[in-house]
Design a protein around this motif. Structure first.
Motif, PDB file in Angstrom:
ATOM      1  N   LYS A 217      -9.149 116.124 -36.658  1.00  0.00           N
ATOM      2  CA  LYS A 217      -9.627 114.822 -37.112  1.00  0.00           C
ATOM      3  C   LYS A 217      -8.533 113.757 -36.985  1.00  0.00           C
ATOM      4  CE  LYS A 217     -12.010 112.621 -40.996  1.00  0.00           C
ATOM      5  NZ  LYS A 217     -12.572 112.804 -42.357  1.00  0.00           N
ATOM      6  N   GLU A 218      -7.300 114.135 -37.316  1.00  0.00           N
ATOM      7  CA  GLU A 218      -6.184 113.183 -37.254  1.00  0.00           C
ATOM      8  C   GLU A 218      -5.541 113.135 -35.866  1.00  0.00           C
ATOM      9  OE1 GLU A 218      -5.282 111.168 -39.681  1.00  0.00           O
ATOM     10  OE2 GLU A 218      -6.816 111.962 -41.054  1.00  0.00           O
ATOM     11  N   GLN A 219      -6.004 114.019 -34.952  1.00  0.00           N
ATOM     12  CA  GLN A 219      -5.475 114.075 -33.587  1.00  0.00           C
ATOM     13  C   GLN A 219      -3.978 114.385 -33.538  1.00  0.00           C
ATOM     14  OE1 GLN A 219      -7.320 113.671 -30.400  1.00  0.00           O
ATOM     15  NE2 GLN A 219      -8.722 114.391 -31.983  1.00  0.00           N
ATOM     16  N   GLN A 220      -3.526 115.133 -34.538  1.00  0.00           N
ATOM     17  CA  GLN A 220      -2.152 115.626 -34.537  1.00  0.00           C
ATOM     18  C   GLN A 220      -2.077 116.874 -35.409  1.00  0.00           C
ATOM     19  OE1 GLN A 220       0.737 113.163 -36.614  1.00  0.00           O
ATOM     20  NE2 GLN A 220      -0.887 112.079 -37.701  1.00  0.00           N
ATOM     21  N   ARG A 221      -1.196 117.771 -35.037  1.00  0.00           N
ATOM     22  CA  ARG A 221      -1.059 119.040 -35.741  1.00  0.00           C
ATOM     23  C   ARG A 221      -0.410 118.788 -37.103  1.00  0.00           C
ATOM     24  NH1 ARG A 221       3.114 122.860 -34.194  1.00  0.00           N
ATOM     25  NH2 ARG A 221       2.686 124.939 -35.051  1.00  0.00           N
ATOM     26  N   LEU A 222      -1.151 119.165 -38.167  1.00  0.00           N
ATOM     27  CA  LEU A 222      -0.707 118.909 -39.532  1.00  0.00           C
ATOM     28  C   LEU A 222      -0.387 120.205 -40.269  1.00  0.00           C
ATOM     29  CD1 LEU A 222      -3.384 116.258 -40.590  1.00  0.00           C
ATOM     30  CD2 LEU A 222      -1.082 115.816 -39.724  1.00  0.00           C
ATOM     31  N   THR A 223       0.542 120.124 -41.193  1.00  0.00           N
ATOM     32  CA  THR A 223       0.817 121.217 -42.121  1.00  0.00           C
ATOM     33  C   THR A 223       0.355 120.786 -43.508  1.00  0.00           C
ATOM     34  OG1 THR A 223       2.746 121.958 -40.846  1.00  0.00           O
ATOM     35  CG2 THR A 223       2.584 122.701 -43.135  1.00  0.00           C
ATOM     36  N   LEU A 224      -0.579 121.508 -44.077  1.00  0.00           N
ATOM     37  CA  LEU A 224      -1.106 121.165 -45.392  1.00  0.00           C
ATOM     38  C   LEU A 224      -0.106 121.544 -46.477  1.00  0.00           C
ATOM     39  CD1 LEU A 224      -4.804 122.364 -44.998  1.00  0.00           C
ATOM     40  CD2 LEU A 224      -3.817 120.139 -44.437  1.00  0.00           C
ATOM     41  N   ASP A 225      -0.018 120.740 -47.511  1.00  0.00           N
ATOM     42  CA  ASP A 225       0.901 121.015 -48.613  1.00  0.00           C
ATOM     43  C   ASP A 225       0.485 122.258 -49.382  1.00  0.00           C
ATOM     44  OD1 ASP A 225       2.439 118.796 -48.018  1.00  0.00           O
ATOM     45  OD2 ASP A 225       1.263 117.474 -49.315  1.00  0.00           O
TER      46      ASP A 225
END
Length: 423
Positions: A228-236
């Protein structure tokens, strides 16, 4: 969105997937693609289940693990392998170690249930050592990587590796070879994305008009958020209940493939997953783990679009500890609106409880939990109450009656962390 026209840079080679299929012959179970009658009737569609719960290690993870380890250079195979996992990947690596004669060190969280640890030892036999360390998976992963680097061993990742993805892609090959007619929708679970990346690559090349739907638990939406954000995210933080798909960050390789190839990613509540685990057991005698049920749980979100369609759900695993069933039933009933919890302030006067039972509750309502400590130095005291109702809307009647009778209360069903301490 339409993903039929796809950049070929994101597609896994069909030749490599076919080589993986040949490599896996005699190692894995060629799991069946079976029509499920009650799901088909429920959704007015032809629902087929790819039964990876019947795999030799009860999940698809053996496909990627074996393919990766079987293609290692001789010097790496002789110098042992290391992995970190809370369950299914550990079993796959352990079984591959036994079959290939490779020494392995399997790192698992210290909190891993004994049933899963014993399964790893069973599949690995004398070829593996299980090392229990760390309170969370991230702690375990860090310990495994440090151990691996210090010994010059080869790390076997759970999903972010091309050979792993190619091994998981063999699930897609098998589906297409068994399917009768065109597949309109394919639902598959996503944790780190190895299975979805491989299967999506196969379908985009051999069945490009099939709509490809990835599924994640609502409490661990790492791939969903990243795409969705178009970037690889790390969730807290994540909810680890669906442990087979509880990943804080998707793989770099798998994120790129899923972003490009999937038509949609659906999030399903943990309560819905629990409800479907119980339904699958009661209707078909099929025992699934939470991650194994994800694709079935996603059907509800697409119900209107599935009528008269051919639909495949990948059932990804059945490594479920029987001791979890009470928790699964509890979560399912809360999701269905049949169990409700309150913190109610009672006046410490004679008759307060009688008033609550007679004036607030209906004769069919059942008190399933009651925790109260009388404190003589206070006029009022909190009471933790659990109530089981016959119909979901009954809880609104209970709330209205508490308001009318002057009971102050806090509704607790949405506070999972708090309830886990008390229920």
């Amino acid at each position: 969105m339409n993903k039929v026209e796809t950049d070929t840079d994101f597609l896994v080679s069909l030749e490599k997937v076919e080589q993986a299929s040949q490599r896996l012959r005699g190692v894995i179970t060629k799991t069946p693609l079976l029509q499920n009658l009650w799901l088909s009737q429920l959704y007015s569609a032809n629902i087929y289940l790819k039964r990876e719960d019947l795999q030799v290690v009860r999940s698809y993870k053996i496909r990627g693990a074996y393919n990766k380890m079987a293609t290692l250079p001789p010097e790496q195979r002789e110098n042992e392998v290391v992995c970190s996992s809370a369950g299914n990947h550990a079993q796959g690596v352990a079984y591959a170690c036994q079959l290939l004669g490779i020494r392995g060190h399997i790192f698992m969280p210290a909190t891993t249930p004994a049933q899963k640890v014993n399964k790893v030892r069973l599949f690995g036999k004398d070829k593996v050592e299980v090392i229990l360390t760390g309170a969370t998976y991230d702690d375990t992963f860090q310990a495994a990587k440090e151990f691996c680097d210090s010994r010059g061993s080869t790390f076997i990742p759970p999903f972010d590796d091309l050979a792993i993805v190619e091994g998981q892609a063999t699930v897609g090959m098998e589906i297409l070879r068994e399917a009768v007619g065109h597949i309109d929708y394919l639902f598959m679970p996503i944790g780190g994305g190895g299975l979805a990346s491989g299967v999506a690559s196969v379908f985009r090349q051999l069945s490009p008009r099939t709509r490809l739907i990835g599924v994640q638990p609502l409490g661990a939406p790492s791939m969903y958020r990243s795409v969705k954000e178009q970037q690889r995210l790390t969730l807290d933080s994540i909810d680890s209940f669906v442990d087979g798909a509880a990943v804080k960050c998707p793989g770099e390789l798998t994120f790129g493939i899923c972003r490009e190839l999937l038509d949609d990613i659906v999030l399903v509540p943990e309560g819905q997953i629990c409800e479907d685990i119980l339904k699958m057991y009661n209707e078909d005698g099929v025992v699934l783990e939470p991650a194994g049920t994800l694709s079935i749980s996603a059907l509800k979100s697409y119900a209107d679009q599935l009528v008269d369609k051919n639909v495949v759900c990948v059932i990804s695993g059945s490594n479920n500890d029987i001791t979890r069933m009470e928790d699964i039933k509890e979560r399912a009933m809360r999701h269905q609106g049949l169990k409700h919890y309150f913190m109610v302030t009672f006046s410490q006067q004679p008759g307060a409880l009688r008033t609550f039972v007679n004036q607030v509750l209906h004769p069919q309502d059942d008190i399933i939990h009651f925790q109260y400590i009388k404190k003589n130095n206070k006029e009022k005291g909190p009471v933790f109450i659990g109530i089981e109702v016959k119909q979901p809307h009954d809880v609104e009647v209970i709330k209205a009656r508490m308001d009318a009778e002057g009971f102050n209360y806090e509704y607790l069903n949405g506070k999972q962390d708090f309830l886990s301490l008390l229920v």
